[in-house]
Each structure stands twice: as structure tokens, then as C-alpha cells.
Enzyme design. Structure first.
Site, PDB file in Angstrom:
ATOM      1  N   HIS A  17      47.969 -13.068  40.885  1.00 22.14           N
ATOM      2  CA  HIS A  17      47.492 -11.689  41.095  1.00 22.14           C
ATOM      3  C   HIS A  17      46.777 -11.577  42.431  1.00 22.14           C
ATOM      4  O   HIS A  17      46.982 -10.629  43.196  1.00 22.14           O
ATOM      5  CB  HIS A  17      46.473 -11.290  40.011  1.00 22.14           C
ATOM      6  CG  HIS A  17      47.027 -11.110  38.643  1.00 22.14           C
ATOM      7  ND1 HIS A  17      46.474 -11.709  37.536  1.00 22.14           N
ATOM      8  CD2 HIS A  17      48.066 -10.367  38.182  1.00 22.14           C
ATOM      9  CE1 HIS A  17      47.139 -11.334  36.447  1.00 22.14           C
ATOM     10  NE2 HIS A  17      48.113 -10.529  36.813  1.00 22.14           N
ATOM     11  N   LYS A  41      49.821  -5.240  25.241  1.00 16.45           N
ATOM     12  CA  LYS A  41      50.532  -6.452  24.815  1.00 16.45           C
ATOM     13  C   LYS A  41      49.838  -7.169  23.667  1.00 16.45           C
ATOM     14  O   LYS A  41      50.445  -7.624  22.745  1.00 16.45           O
ATOM     15  CB  LYS A  41      50.626  -7.421  25.987  1.00 16.45           C
ATOM     16  CG  LYS A  41      51.582  -6.992  27.062  1.00 16.45           C
ATOM     17  CD  LYS A  41      51.524  -8.001  28.191  1.00 16.45           C
ATOM     18  CE  LYS A  41      52.267  -7.505  29.410  1.00 16.45           C
ATOM     19  NZ  LYS A  41      51.906  -8.253  30.595  1.00 16.45           N
ATOM     20  N   SER A 128      48.916 -14.521  32.993  1.00 21.33           N
ATOM     21  CA  SER A 128      47.608 -14.530  32.321  1.00 21.33           C
ATOM     22  C   SER A 128      47.744 -15.084  30.908  1.00 21.33           C
ATOM     23  O   SER A 128      46.873 -15.815  30.437  1.00 21.33           O
ATOM     24  CB  SER A 128      47.028 -13.121  32.255  1.00 21.33           C
ATOM     25  OG  SER A 128      46.772 -12.638  33.540  1.00 21.33           O
TER      26      SER A 128
HETATM   27  O1  PNS Z   1      49.379  -6.736  33.633  1.00 20.13           O
HETATM   28  P1  PNS Z   1      50.353  -5.954  32.792  1.00 20.13           P
HETATM   29  O2  PNS Z   1      49.931  -5.986  31.342  1.00 20.13           O
HETATM   30  O3  PNS Z   1      51.765  -6.377  33.007  1.00 20.13           O
HETATM   31  O4  PNS Z   1      50.247  -4.427  33.277  1.00 20.13           O
HETATM   32  C1  PNS Z   1      51.050  -3.428  32.706  1.00 20.13           C
HETATM   33  C2  PNS Z   1      50.546  -2.028  33.124  1.00 20.13           C
HETATM   34  C3  PNS Z   1      49.120  -1.848  32.728  1.00 20.13           C
HETATM   35  C4  PNS Z   1      50.685  -1.894  34.638  1.00 20.13           C
HETATM   36  C5  PNS Z   1      51.472  -0.994  32.432  1.00 20.13           C
HETATM   37  O5  PNS Z   1      51.529  -1.255  31.053  1.00 20.13           O
HETATM   38  C6  PNS Z   1      50.992   0.445  32.634  1.00 20.13           C
HETATM   39  O6  PNS Z   1      51.125   0.991  33.711  1.00 20.13           O
HETATM   40  N1  PNS Z   1      50.412   1.039  31.576  1.00 20.13           N
HETATM   41  C7  PNS Z   1      49.829   2.352  31.624  1.00 20.13           C
HETATM   42  C8  PNS Z   1      50.555   3.335  30.703  1.00 20.13           C
HETATM   43  C9  PNS Z   1      51.677   3.989  31.431  1.00 20.13           C
HETATM   44  O7  PNS Z   1      51.543   4.591  32.472  1.00 20.13           O
HETATM   45  N2  PNS Z   1      52.896   3.827  30.841  1.00 20.13           N
HETATM   46  C10 PNS Z   1      54.109   4.345  31.386  1.00 20.13           C
HETATM   47  C11 PNS Z   1      54.732   3.284  32.269  1.00 20.13           C
HETATM   48  S1  PNS Z   1      56.313   3.821  32.782  1.00 20.13           S
END
Ligand code: PNS
Length: 168
Positions: A17, A41, A128
Site C-alpha cells: 500500500h 470483506k 492485508s
Molecule cells: O482494501 P479493499 O478492501 O480492497 O478496498 C475496497 C474498497 C473500500 C476500495 C471498495 O470496497 C469500495 O470502494 N467500497 C466503497 C463502496 C462503494 O463505493 N461501492 C461501489 C464500488 S463500484
């Protein structure tokens, strides 16, 4: 002034990251590392406050980076904070399908583009979730996370090092 968002769960922030954040900070005037409040998740190991504190510590050398959190849709946060781009790291082909889908959805919802940075090869195996698992069972993650994160993981799992959760 171009602002980029680096979103994620950061539970916890890894060297992979940090590499992406540092490289994003070279290309944009401002970078907001946006920590999702409730990762979808799994239940998070670290609280939102802890995840943000660790990020603040490890990005202290980057003057154009700030740490914040969001809930709900990322694109709503991006619009509220006038961010022009979302930046993600791509580790392997396995990341691509989901990331492409999210990038296309985010673009459709808001017009905001996602830029992908290829992960440095030495970090391509890192996640992570694997760091959490290895640390939980007493494995050495010192080369995989910044020292501040390693310290927190030791504090969290130190007394269980090498034993695992189910052992007497
Ligand atoms: O570190 P991660 O868990 O891979 O991050 C994933 C994250 C937080 C970037 C993604 O789940 C996200 O953007 N979630 C917010 C909800 C949202 O906007 N969902 C629509 C995505 S198309």
C-alpha cells in the site's frame, strides 16, 4: 490542483500500500488516503481509528498526503472532496476482474476515472489479509509492513506468538 484518492480497508497498511501511496503522491498535487469505515470483506482486526493512526505514522514523510475515512459510496466521497481520480494498485491478473468492474461502475456513477499502478514485484504477493493471518500465528511480517504496523501487530498477537488461537 489535482487530487487523487487512494481508497481501501488498510487493515493494516502494508509495504505494498505504502509503495502505491508514495508513487501516487509523485503524480498528483494532493492525495487523500480514504479508509473505509466498515470493510465489507470481514470483521476488521484494527478499528477505524487505529487504521488511520498507522497510516498517518507511515505517511508522515509525504507532505501532500492526508488520511481520512469514508462510508457509503466512494464516488460520493470523491465528489464531496473534489477528487479527480481514484488510484489503485494492481498486483496480479486475479485483481483485475473485480477492479475493472469497480472502475467502470465508479466511472458510470460519477465520471471519475480510476488509474491503476502496477504493484512493485517485491510486493505482488502481499495482502492485508495474509499479513493478519501470518501475524496471528506468530509468523514474521517485519519485511512486509512498516515498523509502526509491525509494532502494533506484535502488541496485538505477541502473547500468542507461535501458538495459534486454538492451542491450549
Ligand atoms: O482494501 P479493499 O478492501 O480492497 O478496498 C475496497 C474498497 C473500500 C476500495 C471498495 O470496497 C469500495 O470502494 N467500497 C466503497 C463502496 C462503494 O463505493 N461501492 C461501489 C464500488 S463500484
Amino acid at each position: 490542483m489535482a487530487t487523487a484518492l487512494c481508497p481501501g480497508s488498510f487493515d493494516p497498511v502494508t509495504n505494498g500500500h505504502l509503495d502505491i501511496i508514495e508513487r501516487t503522491a509523485r503524480h498528483f498535487d494532493n492525495v487523500i488516503v480514504a479508509v473505509i469505515r466498515n470493510p465489507q470483506k470481514s470483521e476488521s482486526l484494527f478499528t477505524l481509528e487505529e487504521r488511520q493512526e498507522m497510516l498517518r505514522e507511515v505517511t508522515a514523510h509525504l507532505p501532500n498526503v492526508r488520511i481520512d475515512f469514508f462510508k457509503g459510496l466512494l464516488v460520493d466521497y470523491a465528489k464531496e472532496h473534489d477528487a479527480q481520480a481514484i488510484v489503485k494498485g494492481l498486483r496480479a491478473l486475479s485483481d483485475f476482474d473485480y477492479e475493472l468492474q469497480m472502475a467502470q461502475m465508479n466511472e458510470r456513477l460519477s465520471g471519475i476515472d480510476t488509474f491503476f499502478i502496477s504493484t512493485s514485484p517485491q510486493y505482488s504477493f502481499l495482502s492485508s489479509s495474509l499479513v493478519r493471518e501470518v501475524a496471528r500465528f506468530g509468523g514474521d511480517v517485519t519485511n512486509m509492513v512498516p515498523p509502526a504496523v509491525s509494532k502494533r501487530l506484535n502488541e496485538r498477537f505477541g502473547d500468542r506468538s507461535g501458538k495459534g488461537e486454538d492451542q491450549p
